[in-house]
Design a protein around this motif. Structure first.
Motif, PDB file in Angstrom:
ATOM      1  N   ILE A  47       8.905 -21.642 109.998  1.00 25.75           N
ATOM      2  CA  ILE A  47       9.598 -20.862 108.978  1.00 25.75           C
ATOM      3  C   ILE A  47       8.675 -20.721 107.777  1.00 25.75           C
ATOM      4  CG2 ILE A  47      11.676 -20.683 107.567  1.00 25.75           C
ATOM      5  CD1 ILE A  47      12.865 -22.861 109.421  1.00 25.75           C
ATOM      6  N   GLU A  48       8.405 -19.515 107.381  1.00 29.35           N
ATOM      7  CA  GLU A  48       7.483 -19.345 106.255  1.00 29.35           C
ATOM      8  C   GLU A  48       8.178 -19.172 104.933  1.00 29.35           C
ATOM      9  OE1 GLU A  48       4.053 -17.115 106.766  1.00 29.35           O
ATOM     10  OE2 GLU A  48       3.583 -18.400 108.478  1.00 29.35           O
ATOM     11  N   GLY A  49       9.458 -18.900 104.980  1.00 26.95           N
ATOM     12  CA  GLY A  49      10.170 -18.678 103.725  1.00 26.95           C
ATOM     13  C   GLY A  49      11.436 -17.909 104.003  1.00 26.95           C
ATOM     14  N   ASN A  50      12.195 -17.745 102.972  1.00 26.36           N
ATOM     15  CA  ASN A  50      13.445 -17.027 103.112  1.00 26.36           C
ATOM     16  C   ASN A  50      13.789 -16.452 101.752  1.00 26.36           C
ATOM     17  OD1 ASN A  50      16.188 -16.373 102.984  1.00 26.36           O
ATOM     18  ND2 ASN A  50      16.606 -17.692 104.738  1.00 26.36           N
ATOM     19  N   LEU A  51      13.701 -15.147 101.657  1.00 26.80           N
ATOM     20  CA  LEU A  51      13.823 -14.506 100.362  1.00 26.80           C
ATOM     21  C   LEU A  51      15.156 -14.812  99.695  1.00 26.80           C
ATOM     22  CD1 LEU A  51      12.191 -12.743  98.499  1.00 26.80           C
ATOM     23  CD2 LEU A  51      13.425 -10.773  99.400  1.00 26.80           C
ATOM     24  N   VAL A  52      16.210 -14.758 100.468  1.00 22.81           N
ATOM     25  CA  VAL A  52      17.536 -14.966  99.877  1.00 22.81           C
ATOM     26  C   VAL A  52      17.631 -16.365  99.278  1.00 22.81           C
ATOM     27  CG1 VAL A  52      19.995 -15.073 100.337  1.00 22.81           C
ATOM     28  CG2 VAL A  52      18.579 -13.346 101.460  1.00 22.81           C
ATOM     29  N   ALA A  53      17.218 -17.346 100.077  1.00 29.46           N
ATOM     30  CA  ALA A  53      17.283 -18.719  99.575  1.00 29.46           C
ATOM     31  C   ALA A  53      16.465 -18.846  98.298  1.00 29.46           C
ATOM     32  CB  ALA A  53      16.766 -19.680 100.640  1.00 29.46           C
ATOM     33  N   GLU A  54      15.281 -18.252  98.317  1.00 28.40           N
ATOM     34  CA  GLU A  54      14.423 -18.419  97.140  1.00 28.40           C
ATOM     35  C   GLU A  54      15.000 -17.733  95.921  1.00 28.40           C
ATOM     36  OE1 GLU A  54      10.126 -18.341  97.718  1.00 28.40           O
ATOM     37  OE2 GLU A  54      10.553 -18.128  99.850  1.00 28.40           O
ATOM     38  N   LEU A  55      15.619 -16.584  96.149  1.00 29.75           N
ATOM     39  CA  LEU A  55      16.260 -15.919  95.016  1.00 29.75           C
ATOM     40  C   LEU A  55      17.385 -16.780  94.472  1.00 29.75           C
ATOM     41  CD1 LEU A  55      16.367 -12.139  95.923  1.00 29.75           C
ATOM     42  CD2 LEU A  55      15.134 -13.295  94.079  1.00 29.75           C
ATOM     43  N   ILE A  56      18.145 -17.364  95.366  1.00 30.66           N
ATOM     44  CA  ILE A  56      19.255 -18.196  94.909  1.00 30.66           C
ATOM     45  C   ILE A  56      18.734 -19.338  94.062  1.00 30.66           C
ATOM     46  CG2 ILE A  56      21.027 -19.817  95.653  1.00 30.66           C
ATOM     47  CD1 ILE A  56      21.578 -17.971  97.996  1.00 30.66           C
ATOM     48  N   TRP A  57      17.711 -20.029  94.589  1.00 29.78           N
ATOM     49  CA  TRP A  57      17.298 -21.174  93.777  1.00 29.78           C
ATOM     50  C   TRP A  57      16.342 -20.804  92.648  1.00 29.78           C
ATOM     51  CZ3 TRP A  57      15.970 -23.191  99.086  1.00 29.78           C
ATOM     52  CH2 TRP A  57      14.634 -22.954  99.425  1.00 29.78           C
ATOM     53  N   THR A  58      16.194 -19.528  92.414  1.00 32.57           N
ATOM     54  CA  THR A  58      15.595 -19.131  91.142  1.00 32.57           C
ATOM     55  C   THR A  58      16.683 -18.772  90.140  1.00 32.57           C
ATOM     56  OG1 THR A  58      13.769 -18.208  92.381  1.00 32.57           O
ATOM     57  CG2 THR A  58      13.886 -17.628  90.069  1.00 32.57           C
ATOM     58  N   ILE A  59      17.648 -18.019  90.635  1.00 33.66           N
ATOM     59  CA  ILE A  59      18.658 -17.494  89.710  1.00 33.66           C
ATOM     60  C   ILE A  59      19.630 -18.580  89.256  1.00 33.66           C
ATOM     61  CG2 ILE A  59      20.568 -15.868  89.521  1.00 33.66           C
ATOM     62  CD1 ILE A  59      18.901 -14.064  91.424  1.00 33.66           C
ATOM     63  N   VAL A  60      20.074 -19.396  90.205  1.00 37.50           N
ATOM     64  CA  VAL A  60      21.037 -20.427  89.810  1.00 37.50           C
ATOM     65  C   VAL A  60      20.456 -21.372  88.743  1.00 37.50           C
ATOM     66  CG1 VAL A  60      22.388 -22.382  90.629  1.00 37.50           C
ATOM     67  CG2 VAL A  60      22.359 -20.263  91.935  1.00 37.50           C
ATOM     68  N   PRO A  61      19.254 -21.890  88.935  1.00 39.06           N
ATOM     69  CA  PRO A  61      18.696 -22.718  87.856  1.00 39.06           C
ATOM     70  C   PRO A  61      18.584 -21.974  86.531  1.00 39.06           C
ATOM     71  CG  PRO A  61      17.449 -23.068  89.842  1.00 39.06           C
ATOM     72  CD  PRO A  61      18.400 -21.945  90.134  1.00 39.06           C
ATOM     73  N   CYS A  62      18.300 -20.659  86.592  1.00 36.96           N
ATOM     74  CA  CYS A  62      18.237 -19.914  85.333  1.00 36.96           C
ATOM     75  C   CYS A  62      19.564 -20.027  84.592  1.00 36.96           C
ATOM     76  CB  CYS A  62      17.943 -18.442  85.594  1.00 36.96           C
ATOM     77  SG  CYS A  62      16.222 -18.134  85.953  1.00 36.96           S
ATOM     78  N   ILE A  63      20.631 -19.849  85.342  1.00 39.00           N
ATOM     79  CA  ILE A  63      21.946 -19.925  84.705  1.00 39.00           C
ATOM     80  C   ILE A  63      22.191 -21.336  84.175  1.00 39.00           C
ATOM     81  CG2 ILE A  63      24.412 -19.714  85.141  1.00 39.00           C
ATOM     82  CD1 ILE A  63      23.620 -17.648  87.328  1.00 39.00           C
ATOM     83  N   ILE A  64      21.832 -22.321  85.013  1.00 39.47           N
ATOM     84  CA  ILE A  64      22.072 -23.703  84.591  1.00 39.47           C
ATOM     85  C   ILE A  64      21.314 -24.024  83.311  1.00 39.47           C
ATOM     86  CG2 ILE A  64      21.694 -26.102  85.210  1.00 39.47           C
ATOM     87  CD1 ILE A  64      22.173 -25.363  88.089  1.00 39.47           C
TER      88      ILE A  64
END
Ligand code: HEA
Ligand code: HEA
Ligand code: CUA
Ligand SMILES: [Cu+2]
Lengths: 403, 99, 199, 538
Positions: free
Chosen positions: A52-69
């Motif tokens: 698995i080289e990556g997963n765009l959705v997952a990466e977006l989630i763990w970029t955006i959620v921390p931003c909100i936090i």
């Protein structure tokens, strides 16, 4: 208590709780997930890795959620900060000057002290500055901390709350006695504060220790200091007077000396002052406390004025004791003990010479310390040119008592 | 090598260099002249604008930046941007002290 | 892979990176300058009036001309006109010399007026003027150090040219020394209005 | 290509031999090792000072030294650890060893400059040591050299700041060298998206070194100038503003913390996929977040100054930006964790240390959020909470990153393997000792224990005692680890080219690598984390 006043502390604490709470959850999740992966996907259980080289959705989630936090964390922190900065307009203002290595507080009427006395349940604004290097005024209990910067004025404010004492610590490194640059915020009831503030003699500046002790033991519930009578006789001018007591029903006149007073405190039932009832409870007091009380009585309800007491106070207030000990031990400067008339080797303009520490020398040492630098010490003492003549006299007197 | 498309060094002609020098001297004259007139706050702005113009001329021509590749131009810009940020952000403090 | 030692673009990149460090080294002082200009506008004005605009302008012209000279020297070496290249480098070094001489005259004059870092006279002046002159000495001083280093560097380049280490094919050393010299000029371009012409 | 029968240990590339061959070498591997030895020596010295601090603090009042000595001890501890150990540690030592080979290059872009950096580093270190024994005694300002105190104190601050200047210069040149190397010397086929993440992190670090360090340079020069000339730029009595000094200092020193952590993050990014045997999760995100950290990290410096008396507006802006920097770090942590998902994990010592890094760095980073938040920072600023924060990120982060790198790469260069079992035992002792040492400091910090305190109020003693005991356990762990590595590298089993089965180029060369690194043209077009078809060859 006015609820808006405790706000700053509680708002800051809310920010603490919020950030710690979320951080703990995140840390726990990351650790748990890692451990689970280590177990589940160990080479034993999962010999063939997936590519698995990556997963765009997952990466977006763990970029955006921390931003909100972190946005939320920032907000809570900022709200707390604002509360710490917005001093109510009716705050009681005290000026504070920091110097190596002591604090000086000045009240609106010009009175000064080395501890910060404040009236209870009042917003207090402390105006801060420093005369030498940067220090930092820190009272953990109120969540306030602010650097005192030479040439600049900063401030903190807090609500004093109920009568109590809190530690003041210097939180910015300022040299060898940084960790001893301590003082206290003493919150006292409003009336008492006013009384203290307006007491003219600087000798009573600090509530005296004997009084302190007696307050602790509740003596004043029954005794007064102004001659009026409560349950027991007043303490006014008690020391040394002739007192009529009843001993086993017989009248007897005794002199109120140390032994008598001591006995009256430790065994109140032994001799009863005529006209009073045997009501006083025996009190457990330590030797030191007893001594303090005796001193209090000797002063007729005021502390005895020892020779040099005023000087001692000046030394405390001006911060001399931050650098000079009175017991012969060497701190930053030479000890005051035995200073008067001793022979000292000093450096004047780089040359060594022998001087006798007479009054002139000491005055010069205080006003222009760099002129004669005691051999083996740094020329680090600040100049005290503006010391008043009175204070100077008191200091000299004080130093000469320290044999 | 990924960035090997150079090796045709640009040669700045003496004529161009001369023109740039004249421009620089003219700009210097202007700076001095303008500083004699009192424009209030604008003085600093004008002086700096002229200085930046001069600096650009030096960088672009004397230092050949005009003929370098994109990446080089970008990092030079970045460097000065960073300096501007350092100065600018310090003013979040200085400009609002005591207020 | 044997181009490790003859990597033209690499050498230039390295030099530019180094120039950035010079820019930011002075940058720290420019931060201070900006801050104190903000705080002591009027005093800086008074201070600036006491500097010698003539010498300042003269030095600006000298440095601009030297910048041109070294740029020309590089053009000449690229064109294979080594003699000219050497002479123009000499010219640049001469400009550096004139600059330093002017600077010395200027500083000497200041010393005569009792102005040097922490001088008694300065201590009596306003805070703003003290800071102004403090910055003036430190920044132009640091700059002068760079002028001297630049001149030494260029002298080495002359020697390289004579030894044919630098030639029409391999001139990156001269180019890099030139870049260094331009940065020195560049910094002066800002120092000049900021000190001599502040208003 | 060079003679493939000799390793860089035997083939110095010059006619000199013995120690002279080392001192005049331009070989990046030798220079890397020379860095490492000095860093190690200074690290041990710094650790011993740390141990002494803890011992003094075990009880209030005097325990083993007087107040002035204490102040010089924590100053030295800080200066040594920051400027002499951590900043050069991974970039200069491991970076020099690994970076050129990872790129498929024979050496760095400017080999002689590289050696010059090393000499500057050694010179700076020696000068720092000189400052201890000359002049008015060892500096007592703390590693931050705050004015006006640093201008007034009669200790030997002037020499110390010049030492820091020289060390900074060395760091700049190393960064410059690496950036140029990465741009110019990648082997054919090594495109930007095939650069291993360790090298990527050094690239980002290099930019910080080049662009931020000069500001430190001028700052310490100004301290020197102030002490010598007394211009008064920071002296309020002469019109100066001491807070400006703090701005200048932190403009460098905040980015500097990313000089410390980025390379360690690179190490972890390189190690985890190898032992999970699957590609790193989100290569581009990790590479890009390094650049983001480098850039955004330059914009947050004043979060060290929330209580300094600067304006509230500045507090607002810098607090906000501080939280922005946390995001790229968060991305990295999540990506590392995700890399383990569906891997085939074998927990070898390097992985263990890398996982230790993730945990400890997370604790340190998350407490950094408390510090970044303005209201809470006011309370914990300059308390042991901050002390604990930065030990978690620096020691737990960079330190453990360095240990991981040592366990991962050094066998390649020494050609021998350490005892893996002991390495793991050492890790567990370290981990326990570490938390025992630093966790209590968070608590007493929250309770209000200020830092740089020689003496303290009795209510803080409990935390200090636990912490001191922790430092002893940690010391045991470190000694075991170091001895194990040393024994391994002198007497351990010989290893082959690729003991871990990694896919980056350094593992494609002979062990130990030859002078010019490769015995055959490396295939740089391969993806750095594609382990299919690669097996460990122990
Ligand atoms: C390696 C060095 C290093 C690193 C990487 C960091 C990282 C960070 N630091 Fe730290 N710091 C220091 C070294 C370092 N620090 C030092 C030495 C000092 C003291 C200097 C002195 O005064 O002597 C200091 C002091 C310091 C202060 C000043 C405190 C004070 O004096 O009052 C602040 C304030 O904002 C701060 C903040 C941060 C933040 C927000 C990060 C962030 O970059 C952290 C980001 C990391 C994470 C956030 C954790 C990992 C992420 C996750 C687990 C995912 C989940 C996360 C989210 C949802 C957000 N640090
Ligand atoms: C890399 C950075 C780093 C590291 C690793 C450490 C390591 C340690 N530090 Fe830290 N510390 C700093 C960087 C670091 N420190 C900085 C920057 C400051 C701020 C300074 C300032 O305020 O200016 C600071 C300040 C600081 C303080 C605060 C002082 C104060 O404010 O008054 C304390 C107090 O506990 C402390 C303790 C320790 C301890 C106990 C260790 C322990 O990890 C040490 C444990 C000891 C060992 C593990 C020893 C092991 C023994 C050996 C290695 C010998 C082996 C010999 C052979 C094999 C031959 N340090
Ligand atoms: Cu005053 Cu620390
Ligand atoms: Cu920071």
């Amino acid at each position: 208590m006015d609820t808006t006043l405790i706000d700053a502390v509680s708002k800051v604490d809310t920010a603490f709780k919020f950030i710690f709470g979320i951080s703990f959850i995140i840390l726990f999740l990351i650790t748990a997930v890692t451990l689970y992966f280590l177990y589940r996907y160990s080479r034993k259980r999962n010999p063939e890795p997936s590519q698995i080289e990556g997963n765009l959705v997952a990466e977006l989630i763990w970029t955006i959620v921390p931003c909100i936090i972190v946005g939320a964390m920032f907000w809570y922190g900022w709200v707390g900060y604002k509360a710490l900065r917005e001093a109510p307009a009716d705050s009681y203002e005290v000026k504070c000057t920091a110097r190596m290595w002591s604090w000086k507080f000045e009240y609106p009427n010009g009175k000064t002290s080395d501890k910060l006395y404040v009236p209870a349940d009042t917003p207090i604004k402390v105006d801060l500055t420093s005369v030498d290097v940067i220090h930092s005024f820190y009272v953990a209990a109120f969540r306030v901390k602010m650097d005192t910067v030479p040439g600049m004025h900063t401030y903190v404010w807090f609500n004093s709350g109920e009568p109590a004492e809190y530690e003041i610590q210097c939180a910015e490194y300022c040299g060898v006695r940084h960790s001893y640059m301590l003082s206290k915020v003493v919150v006292v009831p409003k009336e008492e504060f006013d009384k203290w503030l307006n007491a003219s003699s600087s000798a009573t500046e600090a509530p005296n220790e004997g009084e302190e002790v007696m307050k602790k033991h509740g003596c004043f519930d029954c005794h007064t200091t102004d001659g009026t009578e409560l349950v027991g006789p007043s303490f006014k001018d008690i020391y040394g007077r002739d007192t009529v007591v009843m001993e086993n029903g017989k009248e007897k006149t005794v002199k109120a000396d140390d032994a008598y007073i001591e006995k009256s405190i430790l065994e109140p039932g032994a001799d009863i002052v005529k006209g009073y009832e045997d009501m006083m409870p025996p009190t457990e007091v330590s030797k030191e406390e007893l001594a303090k009380m005796l001193e209090y009585f000797k002063g007729g309800g005021k502390p005895a004025v020892r020779a040099g007491a005023k000087g001692a106070e000046v030394a405390e207030r001006e911060g001399c004791t931050g650098c000079h000990s009175v017991d012969g031990s060497e701190m930053v400067g030479p000890s005051f003990k035995g200073l008067m008339d001793r022979k000292t080797t000093v450096l004047k303009d780089g040359k060594k010479m022998e001087v006798t520490a007479n009054v002139e020398y000491i005055i010069s040492s205080i006003k222009h310390p760099s002129e004669y630098v005691v051999d083996g010490f740094e020329p680090s003492m600040p100049e005290y040119e503006s010391l008043s003549d009175d204070d100077m006299k008191a200091l000299i007197e004080y130093i000469s008592t320290l044999k | 090598m990924s960035e090997n498309h150079e090796h045709q060094h640009h040669i700045l002609s003496i004529k161009t260099a001369g023109i740039i020098l004249v421009l620089l001297l003219l700009l210097t004259g202007t700076t001095v002249a303008v500083s004699r007139i009192d424009l209030g706050f604008l003085n600093v702005a004008v002086a700096l604008t002229l200085a930046v113009t001069k600096a650009l001329l030096v960088i672009l021509f004397f230092m050949h930046m005009k003929y370098e590749n994109r990446f080089m131009q970008m990092i030079v810009f970045l460097c000065f941007l960073l300096l501007a940020i350092f100065i600018g952000m310090t003013f979040f403090d200085l400009a609002y002290r005591g207020g | 892979m044997s181009n490790t030692h003859k990597d033209y673009a690499g050498a230039k990149l390295g030099m530019w990176l180094f120039l950035f460090t010079e820019v930011l080294l002075f940058g720290g002082m420019f931060v201070l300058y900006a801050a104190y200009l903000h705080e002591y506008r009027a005093d800086f004005h008074v201070g600036g009036k006491q500097l010698d605009v003539f010498i300042g302008t003269l030095n600006t012209v000298v440095l601009l001309f030297s910048s041109f000279a070294i740029a020309a020297a590089i053009t000449f070496i690229q064109q294979g006109k080594k003699k000219l290249a050497v002479n123009f480098t000499y010219l640049t070094i001469a400009c550096a010399g004139i600059f330093v001489i002017n600077k010395t005259i200027e500083w000497r004059a200041k010393f005569h007026h009792g102005i040097w870092p922490d001088s008694p006279h300065l201590r009596e002046m306003s805070h703003g003027e003290n800071i102004f002159f403090g910055l003036y000495f430190l920044m132009t001083g640091l700059h002068a150090v760079h002028v001297v280093i630049g001149a030494i560097l260029l002298s080495v380049m002359v020697w390289f040219m004579k030894k044919d280490v630098i030639n029409q094919q391999d001139f990156v050393k001269l180019e890099n020394a030139g870049l260094y010299w331009h940065i020195v000029d560049l910094i002066w371009i800002f120092l000049f209005p900021l000190f001599y012409l502040v208003l | 290509m060079s003679n493939n029968s000799l390793s860089f240990w035997e083939d110095s590339g010059s006619s000199r031999s013995g120690i002279m061959a080392w001192l005049t070498t331009t070989d990046h591997k030798r220079i890397g090792l020379m860095y490492m030895y000095i860093i190690l020596a200074m690290f041990i010295a710094g650790l011993c000072l740390g141990l002494a601090i803890r011992l003094e603090l075990i009880a209030p009042g005097r325990t083993i030294m007087d107040a002035q000595t204490y102040n010089t001890v924590f100053t030295l501890h800080g200066v040594i650890m920051i400027f002499i150990v951590v900043i050069p540690s991974i970039p200069a030592a491991i970076g020099n060893l690994v970076l050129p080979i990872q790129l498929g290059a024979e050496d760095v872009a400017f080999p002689r400059l590289n050696l010059f950096s090393w000499y500057l580093y050694v010179g700076g270190t020696l000068l720092a040591l000189v400052s201890l024994f000359t002049g008015g005694g060892a500096p007592d300002t703390g590693w931050t050299f705050y004015v006006p105190f640093s201008e007034f104190t009669t200790t030997n601050v002037s020499v110390a700041v010049i030492a820091v200047f020289i060390l900074g210069f060395s760091s700049i040149l190393t960064g410059l060298n690496f950036i140029t190397t990465i741009h110019r010397l990648r082997a054919p086929g090594m495109t930007w998206t095939k650069i291993p993440l360790f090298t990527w992190s050094l690239y980002a670090t290099g930019w910080i070194q080049v662009l931020a360090t000069p500001v430190l340079g001028i700052t310490v020069l100004l301290i020197f100038a102030e002490r010598v000339l007394g211009v008064g730029l920071f002296d309020p009595n002469k019109g100066g503003d001491p807070i400006l000094y703090q701005h200048l200092f932190w403009i460098y020193s905040h980015p500097a913390v990313y000089i410390m952590i980025l390379p360690a993050m690179g190490v972890v990014s390189d190690i985890i996929p190898v032992f999970a045997r699957k590609p790193i999760f989100g290569y581009k995100a990790i590479a890009f977040s390094s650049l983001m950290i480098a850039f955004a990290g330059s914009l947050v410096w004043a979060h060290h100054m929330f209580t300094s008396g600067m304006s509230d507006t500045a507090v607002l802006i810098f607090s906000l930006l501080t939280f922005v920097v946390a995001i790229p770090s968060a991305i990295k942590v999540f990506n590392w964790t995700a890399t383990l998902y569906k891997g085939s994990i074998s927990v070898e010592p390097p992985l263990l240390y890398a996982l230790g890094f993730i945990f400890l760095f997370s604790v340190g980073g998350l407490t950094g959020l408390i510090l970044g938040s303005a209201g809470t920072d006011v309370h914990v600023h300059d308390t042991y909470f901050v002390v604990s924060h930065f030990h978690y990120v620096i020691f737990g982060g960079t330190g453990f990153g360095m240990f991981a790198a040592a366990h991962f790469w050094l066998p390649k260069y020494y050609g021998r393997m350490y005892n893996k079992k002991i390495a793991k035992i050492a890790f567990y002792i370290l981990f326990v000792g570490f938390n025992l040492l630093y966790f209590p400091l968070f608590i007493i910090g929250l309770e209000g224990m200020p830092r740089r305190y020689y003496d303290y109020l009795p209510q803080y003693q409990e935390g200090h005692v636990i912490s001191t005991v922790g430092s002893w356990i940690l010391a045991v762990g470190i000694i075991i680890m170091l001895v194990n590595l040393w024994r391994g590298f002198t007497k351990g089993e010989k290893v082959g080219r690729n003991p871990w089965g990694a896919a980056t180029l350094e593992w494609a060369t002979p062990t130990p690598p030859p002078l010019l690194n490769f015995d055959e043209e490396p295939d740089a077009s391969r993806k750095p984390y594609d382990f299919r078809g690669i097996t460990p060859d122990e």
